[in-house]
Scaffold this motif. Structure first.
Motif, PDB file in Angstrom:
ATOM      1  N   ASP A   1     -16.418 -34.293   9.513  1.00  0.00           N
ATOM      2  CA  ASP A   1     -16.143 -33.602  10.774  1.00  0.00           C
ATOM      3  C   ASP A   1     -14.798 -32.895  10.637  1.00  0.00           C
ATOM      4  O   ASP A   1     -13.745 -33.532  10.593  1.00  0.00           O
ATOM      5  N   GLY A   2     -14.826 -31.585  10.558  1.00  0.00           N
ATOM      6  CA  GLY A   2     -13.625 -30.798  10.290  1.00  0.00           C
ATOM      7  C   GLY A   2     -12.621 -30.734  11.423  1.00  0.00           C
ATOM      8  O   GLY A   2     -11.488 -30.327  11.203  1.00  0.00           O
TER       9      GLY A   2
ATOM     10  N   GLN B   1     -19.273 -28.642  10.262  1.00  0.00           N
ATOM     11  CA  GLN B   1     -19.417 -27.490  11.141  1.00  0.00           C
ATOM     12  C   GLN B   1     -19.605 -26.175  10.386  1.00  0.00           C
ATOM     13  O   GLN B   1     -19.954 -25.167  10.994  1.00  0.00           O
ATOM     14  N   SER B   2     -19.380 -26.151   9.090  1.00  0.00           N
ATOM     15  CA  SER B   2     -19.521 -24.910   8.316  1.00  0.00           C
ATOM     16  C   SER B   2     -21.006 -24.587   8.109  1.00  0.00           C
ATOM     17  O   SER B   2     -21.875 -25.452   8.274  1.00  0.00           O
ATOM     18  N   GLU B   3     -21.289 -23.351   7.760  1.00  0.00           N
ATOM     19  CA  GLU B   3     -22.683 -22.962   7.489  1.00  0.00           C
ATOM     20  C   GLU B   3     -23.254 -23.777   6.333  1.00  0.00           C
ATOM     21  O   GLU B   3     -24.389 -24.234   6.391  1.00  0.00           O
TER      22      GLU B   3
ATOM     23  N   LYS C   1     -26.428 -26.494   6.425  1.00  0.00           N
ATOM     24  CA  LYS C   1     -27.565 -26.435   5.493  1.00  0.00           C
ATOM     25  C   LYS C   1     -27.732 -27.768   4.760  1.00  0.00           C
ATOM     26  O   LYS C   1     -28.850 -28.242   4.567  1.00  0.00           O
ATOM     27  N   LEU C   2     -26.614 -28.337   4.335  1.00  0.00           N
ATOM     28  CA  LEU C   2     -26.686 -29.615   3.621  1.00  0.00           C
ATOM     29  C   LEU C   2     -27.115 -30.753   4.551  1.00  0.00           C
ATOM     30  O   LEU C   2     -27.795 -31.690   4.112  1.00  0.00           O
ATOM     31  N   LEU C   3     -26.757 -30.681   5.834  1.00  0.00           N
ATOM     32  CA  LEU C   3     -27.266 -31.651   6.802  1.00  0.00           C
ATOM     33  C   LEU C   3     -28.782 -31.557   6.905  1.00  0.00           C
ATOM     34  O   LEU C   3     -29.477 -32.574   6.916  1.00  0.00           O
ATOM     35  N   ARG C   4     -29.293 -30.332   6.992  1.00  0.00           N
ATOM     36  CA  ARG C   4     -30.753 -30.134   7.048  1.00  0.00           C
ATOM     37  C   ARG C   4     -31.411 -30.671   5.794  1.00  0.00           C
ATOM     38  O   ARG C   4     -32.462 -31.297   5.848  1.00  0.00           O
TER      39      ARG C   4
ATOM     40  N   CYS D   1     -11.362 -26.098  12.768  1.00  0.00           N
ATOM     41  CA  CYS D   1     -11.843 -26.854  11.613  1.00  0.00           C
ATOM     42  C   CYS D   1     -10.869 -26.693  10.446  1.00  0.00           C
ATOM     43  O   CYS D   1     -10.523 -25.586  10.052  1.00  0.00           O
ATOM     44  N   GLU D   2     -10.383 -27.818   9.926  1.00  0.00           N
ATOM     45  CA  GLU D   2      -9.470 -27.796   8.798  1.00  0.00           C
ATOM     46  C   GLU D   2     -10.264 -27.532   7.520  1.00  0.00           C
ATOM     47  O   GLU D   2     -11.290 -28.160   7.271  1.00  0.00           O
ATOM     48  N   ILE D   3      -9.811 -26.616   6.716  1.00  0.00           N
ATOM     49  CA  ILE D   3     -10.492 -26.236   5.478  1.00  0.00           C
ATOM     50  C   ILE D   3      -9.907 -27.049   4.324  1.00  0.00           C
ATOM     51  O   ILE D   3      -8.703 -27.053   4.116  1.00  0.00           O
ATOM     52  N   MET D   4     -10.785 -27.725   3.585  1.00  0.00           N
ATOM     53  CA  MET D   4     -10.357 -28.480   2.399  1.00  0.00           C
ATOM     54  C   MET D   4     -10.933 -27.768   1.175  1.00  0.00           C
ATOM     55  O   MET D   4     -12.132 -27.639   1.041  1.00  0.00           O
ATOM     56  N   ASP D   5     -10.087 -27.302   0.288  1.00  0.00           N
ATOM     57  CA  ASP D   5     -10.548 -26.621  -0.927  1.00  0.00           C
ATOM     58  C   ASP D   5     -10.958 -27.601  -1.970  1.00  0.00           C
ATOM     59  O   ASP D   5     -10.371 -28.551  -2.241  1.00  0.00           O
TER      60      ASP D   5
END
Length: 176
Positions: free
Chosen positions: A61-62, A89-91, A95-98, A172-176
């Motif tokens: 959860d970002g 929350q990212s696209e 997709k990976l949740l689906r 949403c915090e972005i983690m690289d």
């Protein structure tokens, strides 16, 4: 009891020898099954995530401060960089949740997505712990003997109150 350390695909895991007679645990996972009827094939649609890089992906959860802290903790204790990260929350996360058989807007649990299966709740946490640096694989080994319903009960209590206890971010915090 004799313990042996095996290191598959960059993740350190402990295994008990057959002489130890350790009872197996039940894993909560989602098997990736073929689509039904006119359903979208999310496994095929997300296979590109694993074509060049076979490392598992941790979905988090970002906007959750606890979750972002957990990602930072894993990154700081994963010298081999054996886990990738993606916000729920990212696209890509949706997709990976689906792919994992979950609703695309379900942010109730951390999810660890591997090429062939996915893990949720406490089982995902144990799998993540098994992939990071010592002493966490050993801790995961011993925690697997706590019954799943107890581990998931504890997980759900923290997860259901994470915003109250730890707050949330505006974005949403972005983690690289």
């Amino acid at each position: 009891m004799a313990l042996a350390l095996s290191v598959p695909v960059g993740c350190a895991r402990l295994r008990a020898s057959t002489a130890a007679r350790v009872r197996p645990t039940v894993a909560v996972s989602a098997n990736l099954s073929p689509p039904r009827g006119d359903a979208v094939d999310w496994v095929a649609g997300t296979s590109s995530f694993f074509e060049q890089d076979s490392r598992p992906i941790m979905l988090y959860d970002g906007v959750c401060n606890l979750c972002n802290g957990g990602v930072r903790f894993v990154r700081n204790n994963d010298q081999n960089r054996s886990i990738r990260f993606e916000a729920l929350q990212s696209e890509a996360g949706k997709k990976l949740l689906r792919r994992s058989g979950r609703a695309p807007d379900d942010i109730s649990s951390v999810v660890l997505v591997e090429k062939e299966r996915s893990y949720i709740k406490s089982e995902a946490v144990l799998k993540i712990m098994a992939c990071i640096d010592l002493p966490f694989p050993q801790l995961a080994f011993f925690l697997q003997f706590v019954p799943l319903f107890i581990r998931d009960f504890a997980y759900d209590n923290v997860a259901n109150n994470r915003y109250s206890f730890f707050g949330r971010s505006d974005s949403c915090e972005i983690m690289d």
